[in-house]
Motif scaffolding. Structure first.
Motif, short mmCIF file in Angstrom:
data_model
loop_
_atom_site.label_atom_id
_atom_site.label_comp_id
_atom_site.label_asym_id
_atom_site.label_seq_id
_atom_site.Cartn_x
_atom_site.Cartn_y
_atom_site.Cartn_z
N ASN A 163 0.82 -1.21 0.00
CA ASN A 163 0.00 0.00 0.00
C ASN A 163 0.85 1.26 0.00
O ASN A 163 0.47 2.28 -0.60
CB ASN A 163 -0.96 -0.02 1.18
N ASP A 164 2.00 1.23 0.67
CA ASP A 164 2.93 2.36 0.59
C ASP A 164 3.34 2.59 -0.87
O ASP A 164 3.37 3.74 -1.34
CB ASP A 164 4.19 2.08 1.42
N TYR A 165 3.67 1.51 -1.54
CA TYR A 165 4.10 1.59 -2.95
C TYR A 165 2.96 2.12 -3.84
O TYR A 165 3.16 2.99 -4.68
CB TYR A 165 4.53 0.20 -3.41
N ILE A 166 1.75 1.59 -3.65
CA ILE A 166 0.60 1.96 -4.48
C ILE A 166 0.29 3.45 -4.34
O ILE A 166 0.07 4.16 -5.33
CB ILE A 166 -0.63 1.11 -4.11
N ILE A 167 0.26 3.94 -3.11
CA ILE A 167 -0.06 5.35 -2.88
C ILE A 167 1.03 6.25 -3.46
O ILE A 167 0.74 7.27 -4.10
CB ILE A 167 -0.25 5.61 -1.37
N ASP A 168 2.29 5.86 -3.27
CA ASP A 168 3.40 6.65 -3.81
C ASP A 168 3.31 6.74 -5.33
O ASP A 168 3.47 7.83 -5.91
CB ASP A 168 4.73 6.03 -3.39
N LEU A 169 3.04 5.62 -6.00
CA LEU A 169 2.96 5.63 -7.45
C LEU A 169 1.74 6.42 -7.94
O LEU A 169 1.84 7.25 -8.84
CB LEU A 169 2.89 4.20 -7.98
N THR A 170 0.59 6.18 -7.32
CA THR A 170 -0.65 6.79 -7.80
C THR A 170 -0.61 8.31 -7.65
O THR A 170 -1.14 9.04 -8.50
CB THR A 170 -1.85 6.21 -7.05
N LYS A 171 0.02 8.80 -6.60
CA LYS A 171 0.12 10.25 -6.41
C LYS A 171 0.94 10.92 -7.51
O LYS A 171 0.80 12.12 -7.75
CB LYS A 171 0.72 10.56 -5.03
N LYS A 172 1.80 10.15 -8.18
CA LYS A 172 2.56 10.69 -9.30
C LYS A 172 1.70 10.79 -10.56
O LYS A 172 2.08 11.46 -11.52
CB LYS A 172 3.80 9.82 -9.56
N VAL A 173 0.56 10.11 -10.54
CA VAL A 173 -0.34 10.12 -11.70
C VAL A 173 -1.45 11.14 -11.53
O VAL A 173 -1.79 11.86 -12.47
CB VAL A 173 -0.95 8.71 -11.92
N ILE A 174 -2.01 11.25 -10.32
CA ILE A 174 -3.17 12.11 -10.10
C ILE A 174 -3.24 12.51 -8.63
O ILE A 174 -2.79 11.77 -7.74
CB ILE A 174 -4.47 11.39 -10.53
N ASP A 175 -3.78 13.69 -8.35
CA ASP A 175 -3.96 14.18 -6.98
C ASP A 175 -5.11 13.43 -6.33
O ASP A 175 -6.25 13.48 -6.81
CB ASP A 175 -4.24 15.69 -7.02
N LEU A 176 -4.84 12.74 -5.24
CA LEU A 176 -5.85 11.91 -4.57
C LEU A 176 -6.61 12.66 -3.48
O LEU A 176 -7.51 12.08 -2.86
CB LEU A 176 -5.18 10.68 -3.93
N SER A 177 -6.30 13.92 -3.25
CA SER A 177 -6.86 14.63 -2.09
C SER A 177 -8.38 14.74 -2.14
O SER A 177 -9.04 14.84 -1.10
CB SER A 177 -6.25 16.02 -1.96
N ILE A 178 -8.97 14.70 -3.34
CA ILE A 178 -10.42 14.83 -3.47
C ILE A 178 -11.16 13.63 -2.87
O ILE A 178 -12.36 13.69 -2.61
CB ILE A 178 -10.81 15.02 -4.96
N LEU A 179 -10.43 12.54 -2.62
CA LEU A 179 -11.06 11.34 -2.06
C LEU A 179 -11.36 11.47 -0.56
O LEU A 179 -12.13 10.67 -0.02
CB LEU A 179 -10.17 10.12 -2.28
N ARG A 180 -10.78 12.47 0.10
CA ARG A 180 -11.01 12.62 1.54
C ARG A 180 -12.50 12.82 1.82
O ARG A 180 -13.16 13.65 1.20
CB ARG A 180 -10.22 13.79 2.10
N ASN A 181 -13.01 11.99 2.75
CA ASN A 181 -14.41 12.05 3.21
C ASN A 181 -15.42 11.58 2.16
O ASN A 181 -16.62 11.80 2.33
CB ASN A 181 -14.78 13.46 3.69
N THR A 182 -14.95 10.94 1.07
CA THR A 182 -15.89 10.28 0.17
C THR A 182 -16.25 8.92 0.76
O THR A 182 -15.61 8.44 1.70
CB THR A 182 -15.29 10.10 -1.24
N LYS A 183 -17.29 8.28 0.18
CA LYS A 183 -17.74 6.99 0.69
C LYS A 183 -17.67 5.94 -0.42
O LYS A 183 -17.90 6.23 -1.59
CB LYS A 183 -19.17 7.08 1.23
N LEU A 184 -17.35 4.72 -0.02
CA LEU A 184 -17.18 3.63 -0.97
C LEU A 184 -17.75 2.35 -0.36
O LEU A 184 -17.51 2.05 0.81
CB LEU A 184 -15.70 3.43 -1.29
N LEU A 185 -18.50 1.61 -1.16
CA LEU A 185 -18.95 0.29 -0.73
C LEU A 185 -18.02 -0.76 -1.34
O LEU A 185 -17.81 -0.77 -2.57
CB LEU A 185 -20.39 0.06 -1.19
N LEU A 186 -17.43 -1.61 -0.50
CA LEU A 186 -16.48 -2.63 -0.93
C LEU A 186 -17.09 -4.00 -0.68
O LEU A 186 -17.43 -4.33 0.46
CB LEU A 186 -15.16 -2.47 -0.16
#
Length: 582
Positions: free
Chosen positions: A216-239
């Motif tokens: 997960n450290d690796y995934i977050i580090d890579l994904t942040k280089k592709v797109i800003d993830l900050s908009i996900l804060r306080n969103t909701k997801l059903l898994l």
């Protein structure tokens, strides 16, 4: 369900147990060494199901033990170390704990240093505390761990992916996160058929590591280089994992600020691409006021996205095929990403035009990974490459790659240069992986490299983060792709002999016309590097049809891309015509 395990015939000594193996029937030999090789690992039926009781017969355990031992011996020879490190994990099938225990004893006897995945999910802790062989992971995180940990030379995942509950199997990765095939897989099957006894260590000590966290450290580090993830804060997801709790994905989304609601209802078969209870899903989404749901198969490498359309309020289902093509189009056009597109041949072609360069391959990451590692100049087994189905799109045509160096040559002839180039590896059934490459050129010498470890196996968590970010930004995936063209697939039921007969018959008809009702198709093929025909391709003015033997089930998979209003009828007519022939 209650699990009942039939005891094995074991000869005990002070330090190890000896299992004498019964002779294999002809049918059992074909299962261990199938005519049509599986796309990833080996899968077999392990359980009988009778009402609420699951039975594990001894004769099926002996077959698994043969495969376990063969992988242990062949992998150790390939690695070339006296005490290799192995991460041994499983999915959440009821047969998992027992099989992990058997396998760990084999690996210990063969001299491996054994690692288990640490359990940090509070809901699983009680089960783990009462079970000495509890080591659970999704396949993508397991596979990638062979690249993320220097001490791990081999990863073994016990899983049957999306197959029914009574199945189990083995996926394994040596040195690189890339499925084993070709020479090594043939050696495993042959060795499994030859052995007569297996020795298992009585006592061993496994070391617990948190490979999920490092992934997960690796995934977050890579994904942040592709797109800003900050908009996900306080969103909701059903898994909704169709088996187990997917603690690694819950942790991943929660770390970027998403409020995750987990559904723990198991599904049979555990495959969301063919099995969705929409009334139940909609009730849960309404109950929690959630507009995005992610559904996962047993080992979490096959995904389905369900969203609520903001305009119509109706649920929309996105299978990976169209979902990934739409994502690539958005990243290229709106976020100006340079993308090298590497997809399996039956995947949706509608995103190709947005990418700088496209490769198409045979089905499975054993092909996709070769493009990645070939581009990076890594050594690839000649036997693996020769049996690969590898093409590059040039001038609106697919040209076969004949040598491993052709991969770098195709990139050099393209205009792609710069840092953090996205090489996306993906397939129609759910796998997706993003690697970031640096491509530089000095005095006509091109250098392809990566500042972080590269992954040549399914790794869809990165794409899931990006997709959820795009949805939070207001993108509607149904608006991205052409609405005139659509894709779908079906299966022709067939055993291995019928699979081969269908493909070989059409291969002999290459270049001929194939008439189905009022439609006329030209018969084309995709070949392995060694010129063996592996995929049949039918084309008309408006429609493309691909079919190939399934590597995970008894059938021939047929894919179609064509006019949205007629493809279902057209596909049924093609399958009907093929069935009358065989």
């Amino acid at each position: 369900m209650q699990l009942q395990v039939e005891p094995l015939a074991i000869q005990e000594s002070d330090k190890f147990d000896v299992v004498k193996l019964p002779l294999l029937s002809e049918e059992q030999q074909k299962i261990i060494n199938p005519i049509v090789p599986p796309t990833s690992g080996i899968r077999m039926v392990i359980l009988d199901k009778k009402n609420d009781l699951l039975l594990m017969p001894a004769n099926r355990q002996y077959m698994f033990l043969r495969v376990f031992k063969a992988i242990s011996e062949v992998a150790k020879q390939e690695i070339g170390k006296p005490q290799p490190g192995v991460l041994l994990v499983s999915d959440d099938r009821p047969s998992a704990n027992h099989l992990v225990g058997l396998y760990a004893k084999i690996l210990a006897y063969d001299g491996y240093k054994i690692y288990f995945q640490k359990t940090y999910d509070p809901q699983s802790k009680a089960e783990a505390d009462n079970e000495p062989f509890y080591s659970r992971m999704g396949t993508p995180h397991g596979s990638a761990s062979v690249a993320l940990f220097e001490e791990i030379d081999l990863v073994i995942v016990l899983t049957a992916s999306h197959n029914d509950l009574i199945w189990n199997g083995v996926k394994f990765y040596i040195d690189l996160p890339m499925p084993i095939s070709g020479r090594v897989m043939q050696s495993v099957s042959q060795r499994a058929l030859e052995m007569s006894e297996i020795r298992m260590q009585k006592d061993f000590c496994a070391q617990y590591i948190d490979a999920d966290k490092r992934n997960n450290d690796y995934i977050i580090d890579l994904t942040k280089k592709v797109i800003d993830l900050s908009i996900l804060r306080n969103t909701k997801l059903l898994l909704w994992p169709y088996m187990g709790r997917a603690p690694e994905l819950r942790d991943l989304f929660e770390r970027v600020g998403v409020n995750v609601v987990l559904i723990e209802r198991a599904m049979e078969p555990p495959n969301p691409t063919v099995n969705i209870d929409y009334p139940y899903l909609e009730s849960k989404m309404q109950e929690h006021q959630i507009s995005v749901a992610i559904l996962l198969d047993t080992d979490r490498d096959r995904i389905v996205l369900v969203t609520r359309n903001s305009k119509t309020s109706k649920l929309e289902t996105f299978l990976p095929n169209s979902l990934y093509a739409a994502m690539h189009s958005i990243l290229a056009k709106d976020f100006h990403k340079n993308i090298i597109n590497v997809r399996t041949i039956p995947s949706d072609p509608r995103g190709d035009s947005a990418c700088k360069l496209s490769f198409v391959t045979g089905v499975g990451y054993k092909h996709l990974g070769m493009i990645l590692y070939g581009a990076l100049g890594k050594t690839i087994d000649t036997a693996k490459f020769d049996t690969g189905i590898l093409y590059v799109e040039q001038n609106s045509k697919y040209e076969k790659l004949k040598h491993i160096h052709d991969i770098q040559r195709a990139i050099q002839q393209s205009p792609i240069r710069g840092e953090d180039i996205l090489m996306v590896l993906w397939e129609e059934s759910g796998g997706h992986t993003i690697n970031l490459l640096d491509i530089t050129e000095d005095n006509n010498h091109m250098q392809i490299s990566s500042k972080i470890p590269t992954i040549g196996d399914k790794y869809p968590a990165e794409a899931l983060l990006i997709i959820c970010t795009l949805l939070a930004k207001g993108y509607n995936f149904s608006d991205i792709l052409s609405k005139e063209i659509a894709g779908t697939r079906k299966m022709i039921e067939a055993d291995d002999e019928k699979k081969v007969k269908i493909v070989s018959t059409f291969a002999q008809m290459e270049g001929q016309s194939f008439q189905v009702k009022e439609q006329t198709y030209t018969i084309n093929t995709f070949q392995q590097v060694n010129n063996q025909i592996a995929i049949i391709y039918l084309s008309s003015l408006q429609t493309k049809v691909y079919f190939r033997p399934s590597g995970t089930g008894p059938g021939v998979r047929v894919y179609i891309f064509g006019p949205k209003n007629t493809i279902d009828q057209e596909l049924d007519q093609i399958i009907g015509r093929i069935n009358t022939m065989f």
